[in-house]
Design a protein around this motif. Structure first.
Motif, PDB file in Angstrom:
ATOM      1  N   ALA A   4       0.887  -1.274   0.050  1.00  0.00           N
ATOM      2  CA  ALA A   4       0.053  -0.139  -0.530  1.00  0.00           C
ATOM      3  C   ALA A   4       0.839   1.016   0.225  1.00  0.00           C
ATOM      4  CB  ALA A   4      -1.111  -0.114   1.445  1.00  0.00           C
ATOM      5  N   ASN A   5       1.405   1.217   0.293  1.00  0.00           N
ATOM      6  CA  ASN A   5       2.908   2.416   0.381  1.00  0.00           C
ATOM      7  C   ASN A   5       4.104   2.175   0.362  1.00  0.00           C
ATOM      8  OD1 ASN A   5       1.240   3.785   2.737  1.00  0.00           O
ATOM      9  ND2 ASN A   5       1.270   2.455   3.937  1.00  0.00           N
ATOM     10  N   VAL A   6       5.018   0.803   0.260  1.00  0.00           N
ATOM     11  CA  VAL A   6       6.158   1.339  -0.649  1.00  0.00           C
ATOM     12  C   VAL A   6       5.576   0.176  -2.551  1.00  0.00           C
ATOM     13  CG1 VAL A   6       8.504   0.198  -0.701  1.00  0.00           C
ATOM     14  CG2 VAL A   6       7.204   1.046   0.994  1.00  0.00           C
ATOM     15  N   PHE A  40      17.040   0.542   3.270  1.00  0.00           N
ATOM     16  CA  PHE A  40      16.190  -1.056   3.853  1.00  0.00           C
ATOM     17  C   PHE A  40      15.388  -0.923   3.486  1.00  0.00           C
ATOM     18  CE2 PHE A  40      20.812  -0.139   5.050  1.00  0.00           C
ATOM     19  CZ  PHE A  40      21.969  -1.804   4.592  1.00  0.00           C
ATOM     20  N   LEU A  41      15.297  -2.572   3.160  1.00  0.00           N
ATOM     21  CA  LEU A  41      13.957  -2.910   3.369  1.00  0.00           C
ATOM     22  C   LEU A  41      13.536  -3.491   4.584  1.00  0.00           C
ATOM     23  CD1 LEU A  41      12.949  -4.783  -0.059  1.00  0.00           C
ATOM     24  CD2 LEU A  41      11.933  -2.393   0.477  1.00  0.00           C
ATOM     25  N   PRO A 165       2.266 -13.905  -0.934  1.00  0.00           N
ATOM     26  CA  PRO A 165       1.874 -13.409  -1.983  1.00  0.00           C
ATOM     27  C   PRO A 165       2.613 -12.750  -3.004  1.00  0.00           C
ATOM     28  CG  PRO A 165       0.376 -12.835   0.166  1.00  0.00           C
ATOM     29  CD  PRO A 165       1.710 -13.357   0.856  1.00  0.00           C
ATOM     30  N   SER A 166       2.952 -12.349  -4.238  1.00  0.00           N
ATOM     31  CA  SER A 166       3.860 -11.634  -4.817  1.00  0.00           C
ATOM     32  C   SER A 166       3.959  -9.796  -4.385  1.00  0.00           C
ATOM     33  CB  SER A 166       3.300 -11.895  -6.340  1.00  0.00           C
ATOM     34  OG  SER A 166       3.032 -11.423  -6.707  1.00  0.00           O
ATOM     35  N   TYR A 167       3.846  -9.063  -5.343  1.00  0.00           N
ATOM     36  CA  TYR A 167       3.998  -7.093  -4.750  1.00  0.00           C
ATOM     37  C   TYR A 167       3.022  -7.733  -5.468  1.00  0.00           C
ATOM     38  CZ  TYR A 167       3.676  -2.440  -6.126  1.00  0.00           C
ATOM     39  OH  TYR A 167       3.443  -0.882  -6.046  1.00  0.00           O
TER      40      TYR A 167
END
Length: 190
Positions: A4-6, A40-41, A165-167
């Motif tokens: 939702a944000n990245v 970094f994530l 789940p994938s992006y």
């Protein structure tokens, strides 16, 4: 993954080193992983270290890193437990046009706090070490050899595990507001 944000999940690692640490424990060498990057994530480092632990234990081949980084071949992250956060230390953050400063009083207070914590953890380690020694005494007063056999674990290779789940699947879920869409994500893939 915060779909939702990245929207950009690419990160650039500028330096990655594994170096011996000054500390030793019971003859075991402690190591430090120094990672530098532009950003970094969330939990990225913990995930990277977890995979390195699998490789170091001989549970995964080093080529699993290339397979995991190939998003065409591996569009979904396999599920696995992250490395613990307790040994991770964020040493510094740098931003263009912004310089952080620390007063001498704040630096002294931080140093005193860290020294106190270090003494406390060393004392705890010594207490646990002593407790382990008590468990190792045989009834005849002699000391047994160090226990080397570990319980065999049933490691499931990363590429055979259920996946997240994938992006794209996360974005679809966000836009439709529905639960899991039909498909096979969450299942092992080749």
């Amino acid at each position: 993954m915060d779909a939702a944000n990245v929207h950009n999940y690419k990160r650039h690692i500028t330096s990655f080193e594994i170096l011996p640490c000054d500390e030793r424990f019971l003859g075991d060498q402690l190591w430090v992983v120094q990672i530098k990057g532009s950003a970094f994530l969330w939990h990225q480092i913990r995930c990277m270290v977890a995979v390195l632990f699998f490789i170091g234990q001989g549970l995964e081949s080093p080529n699993v890193i290339d397979v995991l980084l190939d998003i065409e071949r591996t569009p979904r992250k396999p599920q696995y437990k992250m490395a613990p956060e307790i040994p991770l230390v964020l040493q510094s953050c740098e931003f263009e046009g912004l310089k952080f400063s620390c007063s001498s009083e704040a630096r002294q207070a931080l140093q005193a706090h860290l020294e106190k914590e270090c003494r406390s953890y060393k004392l705890q380690a010594a207490i646990f070490h002593e407790a382990l020694q008590c468990l190792c005494i045989k009834t005849d007063g002699s000391w047994p050899n160090r226990i080397t056999k570990k319980k065999e674990s049933s490691h499931i290779p990363l590429m055979l595990r259920a996946t997240e789940p994938s992006y794209e699947e996360r974005c679809t879920k966000l836009t439709t507001g529905s639960g899991r869409r039909k498909g096979n994500y969450g299942a092992p893939h080749a």
